[in-house]
Design a protein around this motif. Structure first.
Motif, PDB file in Angstrom:
ATOM      1  N   TYR A   1       8.817  29.679 -16.992  1.00 29.99           N
ATOM      2  CA  TYR A   1       8.955  30.433 -18.234  1.00 29.99           C
ATOM      3  C   TYR A   1       9.325  31.876 -17.953  1.00 29.99           C
ATOM      4  O   TYR A   1      10.183  32.469 -18.628  1.00 29.99           O
ATOM      5  CB  TYR A   1       7.638  30.355 -19.014  1.00 29.99           C
ATOM      6  N   GLN A   2       8.675  32.444 -16.925  1.00 25.92           N
ATOM      7  CA  GLN A   2       8.952  33.844 -16.614  1.00 25.92           C
ATOM      8  C   GLN A   2      10.370  34.030 -16.067  1.00 25.92           C
ATOM      9  O   GLN A   2      11.002  35.053 -16.308  1.00 25.92           O
ATOM     10  CB  GLN A   2       7.915  34.374 -15.628  1.00 25.92           C
ATOM     11  N   GLN A   3      10.854  32.993 -15.362  1.00 26.25           N
ATOM     12  CA  GLN A   3      12.213  33.100 -14.820  1.00 26.25           C
ATOM     13  C   GLN A   3      13.264  32.826 -15.894  1.00 26.25           C
ATOM     14  O   GLN A   3      14.254  33.531 -16.001  1.00 26.25           O
ATOM     15  CB  GLN A   3      12.411  32.091 -13.685  1.00 26.25           C
TER      16      GLN A   3
ATOM     17  N   PRO B   1      12.896  31.255 -19.765  1.00 25.79           N
ATOM     18  CA  PRO B   1      12.121  30.584 -20.822  1.00 25.79           C
ATOM     19  C   PRO B   1      12.907  29.491 -21.527  1.00 25.79           C
ATOM     20  O   PRO B   1      12.342  28.487 -21.947  1.00 25.79           O
ATOM     21  CB  PRO B   1      11.770  31.730 -21.780  1.00 25.79           C
TER      22      PRO B   1
ATOM     23  N   LYS C   1       4.509  28.052 -16.124  1.00 23.68           N
ATOM     24  CA  LYS C   1       4.526  29.453 -16.556  1.00 23.68           C
ATOM     25  C   LYS C   1       5.518  30.244 -15.697  1.00 23.68           C
ATOM     26  O   LYS C   1       6.204  31.138 -16.179  1.00 23.68           O
ATOM     27  CB  LYS C   1       3.126  30.054 -16.441  1.00 23.68           C
ATOM     28  N   ARG C   2       5.582  29.866 -14.421  1.00 26.20           N
ATOM     29  CA  ARG C   2       6.536  30.552 -13.536  1.00 26.20           C
ATOM     30  C   ARG C   2       7.977  30.304 -13.986  1.00 26.20           C
ATOM     31  O   ARG C   2       8.792  31.205 -14.010  1.00 26.20           O
ATOM     32  CB  ARG C   2       6.336  30.086 -12.093  1.00 26.20           C
TER      33      ARG C   2
ATOM     34  N   ARG D   1       9.435  32.551 -27.963  1.00 26.92           N
ATOM     35  CA  ARG D   1       8.878  33.280 -26.804  1.00 26.92           C
ATOM     36  C   ARG D   1       7.413  33.659 -27.016  1.00 26.92           C
ATOM     37  O   ARG D   1       6.995  34.776 -26.762  1.00 26.92           O
ATOM     38  CB  ARG D   1       9.696  34.541 -26.496  1.00 26.92           C
TER      39      ARG D   1
ATOM     40  N   TYR E   1       4.338  32.337 -25.478  1.00 27.03           N
ATOM     41  CA  TYR E   1       3.812  31.413 -24.482  1.00 27.03           C
ATOM     42  C   TYR E   1       2.386  30.991 -24.808  1.00 27.03           C
ATOM     43  O   TYR E   1       2.007  29.831 -24.616  1.00 27.03           O
ATOM     44  CB  TYR E   1       3.869  32.014 -23.076  1.00 27.03           C
TER      45      TYR E   1
END
Lengths: 114, 291
Positions: B256-258, B260, B253-254, B86, B88
């Motif tokens: 990843y935020q939802q 990962p 990245k979106r 985690r 990023y």
């Protein structure tokens, strides 16, 4: 639906898990360095004359196979993978070797036997 | 509807779906490249003496490209490990490094290695005229040393119009070092550092020529297999780079935020593809550049 909650939501479980990954990173770097060394080795060995061209090919293919094995086992995680993946690969190996065997087959079919 | 088993394991296979998907795809890739490699073997063992060229490729550049691919394999696996941990930011940088390596590899191949070959001229001499060009071929010397016969004169074509103009009766070629000095023992074997064409110009009459061409696929079975295999390999590198760019852009990245782990799995399967492309190159490099 089938996706469990993200593992990072449980901080304790996640810590254990991240620790396991961290240990691997060192291994990846070492394998990368080893692959670079083997690349240098294969170049150097190609300028050593091992008697016949066939011997040179055999040496180069040996080094290449070791390199390919490292990539497959470590980078592609084949050293520890599920059985189903191995089964897929056994099939693949069988058919690809069969295809290489066809060369031999065709070769002896050639009118001038050499 | 959500796509199932993107991060969790399917009970019957014990794996998330994309993992099996990529391995089945790689199995088909093994057959694709396996077919081309077996064609290479067949063409090579079938090549008459002197008809399989050696030392025509730039070994230092090939070695550099091999190292670049290996480093990109390391960076992509580190990108994946960063996502698993985690991080990023680290992932973003490792991915950028991977993409850069892929782009350098392709640029070297397409903007340097291939065009150099397209600009190099080879002239196969008719068997009955070989004696006439002995000063460039040194076949008596080669036979004495047990080297394969030399049937071709290579170098840089000066009168380029000669390729297409039937009124021009000869080729003027600035000879490669081997043809400029064929009895020099230093020329018996290929060198690591490539040597450029000499100042020595040879005039070769077209009526003595079996065929003459730039180093294009039609030049020989060697270059035909070289361009086919490195071309297909290059397309794979391009494909990998495009996928990595997508995973590097903000759109990922979106994800990843939802979730990962979902992005990590995507990186893992595209990484598996990338390692396979590296693995193919591990065989391409010695077979074409060194042996």
């Amino acid at each position: 639906m089938n996706n469990p909650p993200d593992i990072s939501q449980d901080s304790k479980e996640y810590e254990e898990y991240a620790h396991g990954i961290r240990k691997h990173v060192r291994g990846y770097l070492m394998v990368g360095a080893l692959l670079l060394v083997f690349t240098g080795l294969t170049v150097a060995l190609s300028y050593v004359h091992f008697g016949t061209q066939k011997a040179n090919i055999a040496v180069a293919m040996l080094v290449a196979t070791v390199k390919a094995g490292l990539v497959a086992a470590i980078f592609m995680h084949l050293a520890a993978e599920r059985r189903l993946i191995y089964r897929i690969l056994i099939f693949t190996g069988f058919f690809v070797l069969g295809m290489f065997w066809l060369i031999l087959f065709a070769w002896y079919d050639y009118p001038i036997f050499r | 509807m959500e796509i199932p088993y993107t991060v969790s394991n399917r009970p019957d296979t014990g794996l998330w779906n994309a993992k099996i998907g990529i391995w089945l795809f790689l199995a088909s890739e093994v057959m694709l490249f396996g077919g081309l490699f077996s064609a290479y073997i067949f063409l090579r063992i079938d090549a008459p003496p002197g008809m399989w060229p050696h030392g025509l490729l730039n070994v230092p550049v090939g070695t550099m490209n091999t190292a670049i691919l290996i480093m990109s394999s390391v960076t992509v696996v580190l990108a994946w490990a960063s996502l698993k941990m985690r991080k990023y930011n680290a992932y973003w940088w490792y991915m950028l490094a991977t993409i850069t390596c892929g782009v350098i590899f392709l640029t070297v191949k397409l903007a340097y290695e291939w065009p150099q070959k397209f600009d190099h001229f080879g002239i196969y001499i008719k068997p009955e005229a070989l004696g006439k060009y002995e000063q460039y071929l040194g076949n008596a010397y080669a036979a004495e040393k047990g080297l394969p016969p030399r049937l071709e004169i290579t170098g840089h074509l000066h009168n380029r119009a000669a390729q297409n103009d039937p009124n021009i009766k000869e080729y003027e070629v600035a000879l490669d070092p081997l043809n400029a000095d064929p009895t020099n023992p230093e020329m018996d074997r290929p060198h690591f550092w490539p040597r450029s064409a000499t100042e020595k110009i040879a005039t070769i009459e077209k009526e003595d020529v079996q065929y003459a061409t730039m180093f294009l696929p039609r030049h020989s079975a060697y270059f035909a297999s070289y361009f086919t295999i490195t071309g297909l390999h290059g397309l794979h590198v391009l494909g990998g780079v495009l996928v990595f760019i997508y995973m590097w852009l903000p759109v990922s990245k979106r994800l990843y935020q939802q979730n990962p782990e979902h992005l990590a799995n995507r990186v893992e399967v595209s990484g598996l593809f990338w390692h396979f492309v590296d693995l193919v190159w591990i065989f391409v490099f010695p077979l074409f550049y060194l042996l």
